[in-house]
Design a protein around this motif. Structure first.
Motif, mmCIF file in Angstrom:
data_model
loop_
_atom_site.group_PDB
_atom_site.id
_atom_site.type_symbol
_atom_site.label_atom_id
_atom_site.label_comp_id
_atom_site.label_asym_id
_atom_site.label_seq_id
_atom_site.Cartn_x
_atom_site.Cartn_y
_atom_site.Cartn_z
ATOM 1 N N TYR A 1 0.841 -1.197 0.000
ATOM 2 C CA TYR A 1 0.000 0.000 0.000
ATOM 3 C C TYR A 1 0.879 1.251 0.000
ATOM 4 O O TYR A 1 1.840 1.339 0.761
ATOM 5 C CB TYR A 1 -0.854 0.070 1.277
ATOM 6 N N GLY A 2 0.514 2.217 -0.830
ATOM 7 C CA GLY A 2 1.244 3.481 -0.831
ATOM 8 C C GLY A 2 1.192 4.164 0.524
ATOM 9 O O GLY A 2 2.180 4.731 0.989
ATOM 10 N N GLY A 3 0.040 4.088 1.174
ATOM 11 C CA GLY A 3 -0.107 4.701 2.493
ATOM 12 C C GLY A 3 0.768 4.042 3.546
ATOM 13 O O GLY A 3 1.294 4.707 4.438
ATOM 14 N N ARG A 4 0.929 2.725 3.451
ATOM 15 C CA ARG A 4 1.803 2.014 4.389
ATOM 16 C C ARG A 4 3.249 2.465 4.174
ATOM 17 O O ARG A 4 3.982 2.713 5.120
ATOM 18 C CB ARG A 4 1.682 0.511 4.207
ATOM 19 N N LEU A 5 3.647 2.584 2.897
ATOM 20 C CA LEU A 5 5.006 3.051 2.616
ATOM 21 C C LEU A 5 5.203 4.468 3.148
ATOM 22 O O LEU A 5 6.250 4.785 3.721
ATOM 23 C CB LEU A 5 5.309 2.984 1.122
#
Length: 169
Positions: free
Chosen positions: A28-32
């Protein structure tokens, strides 16, 4: 007082597990972005030896998908300082360990943090000493990036007035 840039160097490594991925089985981009903010905050705290707060994230440039089962490695370092602010570069790499591929640059980001005292007021941070010519270039070009951030922040303040009402108006 000045400190070597390398004194803030911070590394974070994590396995990419199923709860970290989207329907494409990529991170996930948000996790990164969460990982990026976390490792950058640690680098800022190492440099300032104080509490810090995220002031801005310039951008996150996603260059390569990070897949389920990959190992993601984030490297962070303070690359430029102002009076109370610190610019941190975060470099994100990925490894696919099972097939022996080489590490690939997956993303990078510049963030700005501000050092705080116990009351939440900004405090001065140490200046920087570049450890080598590559790091010297990052520090020297930091003021240009800081000026770009100031202009963007001024535009954001103007947009705040625009967005003070509902979007549909």
């Amino acid at each position: 007082m000045e400190k070597k840039m390398s004194e803030s160097y911070t590394v974070m490594t994590s396995n990419v597990m199923p709860p970290d991925t989207n329907n494409h089985q990529t991170l996930y981009g948000g996790r990164l972005m969460e990982y990026i903010d976390d490792v950058a905050a640690i680098a800022a705290r190492r440099h300032s030896r104080s509490k810090v707060v995220t002031a801005s994230i310039d951008s996150v440039d996603f260059l390569e998908p990070i897949n389920l089962g990959d190992v993601v490695m984030l490297e962070a370092m303070v690359t430029h300082t102002g009076k109370s602010s610190m610019e941190i570069l975060v470099k994100v790499s990925k490894d696919t360990l099972e097939n022996g591929t080489e590490r690939k640059l997956a993303a990078f980001s510049f963030l700005t943090f501000v050092a705080l005292d116990d009351t939440g007021s900004s405090i001065s941070v140490p200046g920087l000493i570049a450890d080598n010519e590559r790091l010297k270039w990052l520090d020297e070009t930091g003021e240009e990036r800081a000026e770009h951030r100031r202009k963007r922040r001024d535009r954001s303040k103007a947009l705040r007035e625009f967005f003070a009402t509902d979007l549909l108006g």
